[in-house]
Enzyme design. Sequence first.
Site, PDB file in Angstrom:
ATOM      1  N   TRP A 103      56.859 -49.149  45.032  1.00 11.95           N
ATOM      2  CA  TRP A 103      56.728 -49.140  46.532  1.00 11.95           C
ATOM      3  C   TRP A 103      57.875 -49.741  47.177  1.00 11.95           C
ATOM      4  CZ3 TRP A 103      51.949 -52.670  44.593  1.00 11.95           C
ATOM      5  CH2 TRP A 103      50.919 -51.757  44.228  1.00 11.95           C
TER       6      TRP A 103
ATOM      7  N   VAL B 116      58.515 -53.613  47.331  1.00 10.75           N
ATOM      8  CA  VAL B 116      58.789 -54.401  45.780  1.00 10.75           C
ATOM      9  C   VAL B 116      59.865 -53.791  45.226  1.00 10.75           C
ATOM     10  CG1 VAL B 116      57.744 -55.392  44.062  1.00 10.75           C
ATOM     11  CG2 VAL B 116      56.412 -55.091  45.947  1.00 10.75           C
ATOM     12  N   CYS B 117      59.455 -52.543  44.523  1.00  9.75           N
ATOM     13  CA  CYS B 117      60.487 -52.065  43.585  1.00  9.75           C
ATOM     14  C   CYS B 117      61.379 -51.042  44.195  1.00  9.75           C
ATOM     15  CB  CYS B 117      59.477 -51.115  42.701  1.00  9.75           C
ATOM     16  SG  CYS B 117      58.080 -51.969  41.731  1.00  9.75           S
ATOM     17  N   VAL B 118      61.443 -50.983  45.470  1.00 11.90           N
ATOM     18  CA  VAL B 118      62.585 -50.578  46.012  1.00 11.90           C
ATOM     19  C   VAL B 118      63.628 -51.462  46.785  1.00 11.90           C
ATOM     20  CG1 VAL B 118      63.523 -48.853  47.957  1.00 11.90           C
ATOM     21  CG2 VAL B 118      61.623 -48.148  46.623  1.00 11.90           C
TER      22      VAL B 118
END
Length: 197
Positions: free
Chosen positions: A98, A101-103
């Site tokens: 997402w 978060v993960c970006v």
Amino acid sequence: MLVDHQPQMAFATKSHSLETIRNNVAGVAKSAKLFGVPTLLTTVASKTFSGPIFPEIKAVFPDQAPIDRTTMNAWEDQRVVDKVKSFGKKKLVIAGLWTEVCVVDPVLSAIDAGYKVYFISDACGGVSLEAHEMAVQRMIQAGAVPITWLQYLLEMQRDWANQKTYNDVLTIAKDHGGAYGLGVIYASEMFGGKEGH
């Protein structure tokens, strides 16, 4: 760097339709491969929670196993950092799920590590439109540059006189470029000559 384009992450993505994300990340993957951009694939908890990388990405890089992590921030996995360093580039392009978060986490970490970072906003997605947009704002404020997947493709092509990649660029545009791709098909069929801009 394509991060966590996996089913479990996609199920909760609400900022974009799943069809849009899958289409756009396929365009990104094909663009990177066409132009020889070193590409890192990474997943999170693929065997225990999030599932395999999207088949559209696997089809473009069939022999490349994603680095499967436990960390939310891919930059906290030394294998990811080592792989990025092995490319010998100071620019990094990231897309993933997402956004919030993960970006955003590896984008901020890569900036701190001295990289010029671009993120492909329409190949990312968040759990809500607000979550995606706030992450986009945070990355921009930190110095990251937002682009779209089609912009990524066309910036690499740069010149329609570049015949080496011309036909492949138009194929990617036709397959994934929505109205623009339809326009390429229309121009070719209506005017019978070379497709293009």
